[in-house]
Scaffold this motif. Sequence first.
Motif, PDB file in Angstrom:
ATOM      1  N   CYS A   1      -4.665  -5.278 -10.536  1.00 47.08           N
ATOM      2  CA  CYS A   1      -3.416  -4.558 -10.203  1.00 47.08           C
ATOM      3  C   CYS A   1      -2.765  -3.953 -11.448  1.00 47.08           C
TER       4      CYS A   1
ATOM      5  N   ARG B   1      -0.884  -1.592 -11.610  1.00 50.78           N
ATOM      6  CA  ARG B   1       0.497  -1.200 -11.240  1.00 50.78           C
ATOM      7  C   ARG B   1       1.526  -2.198 -11.730  1.00 50.78           C
ATOM      8  N   ASP B   2       1.062  -3.449 -11.863  1.00 52.85           N
ATOM      9  CA  ASP B   2       2.026  -4.534 -12.069  1.00 52.85           C
ATOM     10  C   ASP B   2       2.585  -4.598 -13.480  1.00 52.85           C
TER      11      ASP B   2
ATOM     12  N   ALA C   1       5.728  -3.386 -10.884  1.00 48.52           N
ATOM     13  CA  ALA C   1       5.663  -3.180  -9.430  1.00 48.52           C
ATOM     14  C   ALA C   1       6.964  -3.551  -8.733  1.00 48.52           C
TER      15      ALA C   1
ATOM     16  N   THR D   1       7.708 -11.183  -4.692  1.00 42.96           N
ATOM     17  CA  THR D   1       6.950 -10.433  -5.709  1.00 42.96           C
ATOM     18  C   THR D   1       6.741  -8.974  -5.314  1.00 42.96           C
TER      19      THR D   1
ATOM     20  N   ASP E   1       6.425  -2.958  -3.474  1.00 46.45           N
ATOM     21  CA  ASP E   1       5.586  -1.944  -2.821  1.00 46.45           C
ATOM     22  C   ASP E   1       4.891  -2.393  -1.553  1.00 46.45           C
TER      23      ASP E   1
ATOM     24  N   ARG F   1      11.941  -6.766   6.436  1.00 46.41           N
ATOM     25  CA  ARG F   1      12.746  -6.974   5.234  1.00 46.41           C
ATOM     26  C   ARG F   1      13.953  -6.038   5.124  1.00 46.41           C
TER      27      ARG F   1
ATOM     28  N   LEU G   1      -2.390 -14.345  -1.819  1.00 44.71           N
ATOM     29  CA  LEU G   1      -1.330 -13.908  -2.740  1.00 44.71           C
ATOM     30  C   LEU G   1      -0.383 -12.923  -2.077  1.00 44.71           C
ATOM     31  N   SER G   2      -0.858 -12.254  -1.051  1.00 40.76           N
ATOM     32  CA  SER G   2       0.004 -11.284  -0.374  1.00 40.76           C
ATOM     33  C   SER G   2       0.170 -11.662   1.088  1.00 40.76           C
ATOM     34  N   GLU G   3       1.346 -11.297   1.617  1.00 38.60           N
ATOM     35  CA  GLU G   3       1.594 -11.427   3.048  1.00 38.60           C
ATOM     36  C   GLU G   3       0.869 -10.275   3.759  1.00 38.60           C
TER      37      GLU G   3
ATOM     38  N   ASN H   1       0.929  -1.042   1.792  1.00 32.38           N
ATOM     39  CA  ASN H   1       0.840  -0.734   0.361  1.00 32.38           C
ATOM     40  C   ASN H   1      -0.191   0.373   0.187  1.00 32.38           C
TER      41      ASN H   1
ATOM     42  N   GLY I   1      -3.128  -7.408  -3.635  1.00 31.91           N
ATOM     43  CA  GLY I   1      -2.837  -6.010  -3.924  1.00 31.91           C
ATOM     44  C   GLY I   1      -3.478  -5.039  -2.958  1.00 31.91           C
TER      45      GLY I   1
ATOM     46  N   CYS J   1      -0.942  -1.079  -5.460  1.00 31.06           N
ATOM     47  CA  CYS J   1      -1.055  -2.110  -6.499  1.00 31.06           C
ATOM     48  C   CYS J   1      -2.248  -1.862  -7.413  1.00 31.06           C
TER      49      CYS J   1
HETATM   50  N1  LIG Z   1       1.844  -4.433  -6.940  1.00 25.70           N
HETATM   51  C1  LIG Z   1       1.562  -5.509  -6.205  1.00 25.70           C
HETATM   52  N2  LIG Z   1       0.673  -6.384  -6.622  1.00 25.70           N
HETATM   53  N3  LIG Z   1       2.224  -5.672  -5.016  1.00 25.70           N
HETATM   54  C2  LIG Z   1       1.904  -6.736  -4.082  1.00 25.70           C
HETATM   55  C3  LIG Z   1       3.141  -7.084  -3.268  1.00 25.70           C
HETATM   56  C4  LIG Z   1       2.828  -8.171  -2.270  1.00 25.70           C
HETATM   57  C5  LIG Z   1       4.079  -8.820  -1.696  1.00 25.70           C
HETATM   58  N4  LIG Z   1       4.462 -10.006  -2.490  1.00 25.70           N
HETATM   59  C6  LIG Z   1       3.786  -9.238  -0.251  1.00 25.70           C
HETATM   60  O1  LIG Z   1       3.283 -10.320  -0.082  1.00 25.70           O
HETATM   61  O2  LIG Z   1       4.042  -8.499   0.674  1.00 25.70           O
END
Ligand SMILES: NC(=[NH2+])NCCC[C@H](N)C(=O)O
Length: 373
Positions: free
Chosen positions: A112, A114-115, A188, A235, A238, A255, A303-305, A311, A353, A357
């Motif tokens: 990523c 982007r981060d 990010a 976190t 994006d 959100r 790590l991501s939802e 994204n 990501g 990302c």
């Molecule tokens: N640039 C990034 N790595 N963005 C990932 C965002 C993921 C965010 N925490 C979610 O779970 O929806």
Amino acid sequence: MSSSARPVNSWDEFSTLREVVVGSAVGARLPSQADPSSWLSCFPKTPADELAAIPVGSYARRVVEETEEDLEALCATLRDLGVTVHRPEVIDHAAEFASPQWSAEGGFHSYCPRDLTLVVGDTVIEVASPMRARYFEVFGLRTLFHDYLRAGSRWLCAPRPQLRDELFEFDEDGLPLLGESEPVFDAANVLRLGRDVFYQVSRSGNELGLRWLESTLGLLGDLRLHPLRGIYGYTHIDSTIALLRPGLVLLNPERIRPDTVPEALRGWDVLWCPPAEAVAQAPAEPAGGPAPEALGGAPEHTLSESWIGMNLLMVNPETAIVESGQRGLIKQLEHAGITVLPHRLRHSRVLGGGFHCVTLDTRRDGGPEDYLS
Ligand SMILES: NC(=[NH2+])NCCC[C@H](N)C(=O)O
């Protein structure tokens, strides 16, 4: 890493893309969650007594290989569109490292870009991430940044963070919070909209980081910084907001509500993202990778939802690269007049990501426009 003959120019998230960095999953690993900065960045909603169940270390060979296939397909499409594509130099993410205050048993990944790097206009800004395991990750882009410097770009770095234990606080339930003992934020947490810049205050970007960015943008021109508070406390921004083109924004309805649309974007047309469609994630079984605790990414520990499906990457105001499983979103974007180029990113949740990302747009056609008047 091909040298770049042009300085960076990137003021927004949607104008025609000319040059980009696409991340890499080579050597990706999940750092120990015993480190509070990893826990904060990776699994901030997971109670301490459940962290030990999360397998750490190198990701399964299948996750890495399939992700590299998907990223290569992305690179091929971008090159076919005339975009100059760079990849990070390989970093040994398994190498241990330390500061006088802490030690890291290894790094994270280069998936990523982007981060850790924010490009605003002709300036490359290396940010100060709160995640210790990412401390040296940006070195994989330094050769490219040297080329950008030689080509005439400006290059700034946020104050080198100490990341002492006092930065990592905990709420009344014992879950991690980001303190204010020094300015830190991931790139990010920021979205660019010409002369307007949005900064999400959350567990991946604090108020002091906002203050530092405000002071720095003041050096770059007549820019307006818009803090976003109380929208998404975790976190990065994006998978909550995607700026599609002037006057059109994609928002995460879980959100943001109509009455909490950021003030600066009121009057824009809103696409409310449809429910994210599940994308099969890697199974939990180890893939016989180099590390016995090879991580397959048990679906409950990603790590991501699921919202990572929103994204996306705009390659121009009429064209988006979207995860191919997001059929409802693709239909909605096409109805809004956006051509969608569906692509696989099979392990976007496991690795944390999506297409925004895994890219860092270093040259686009847009400038410091005022898209809000
Ligand atoms: N640039 C990034 N790595 N963005 C990932 C965002 C993921 C965010 N925490 C979610 O779970 O929806």
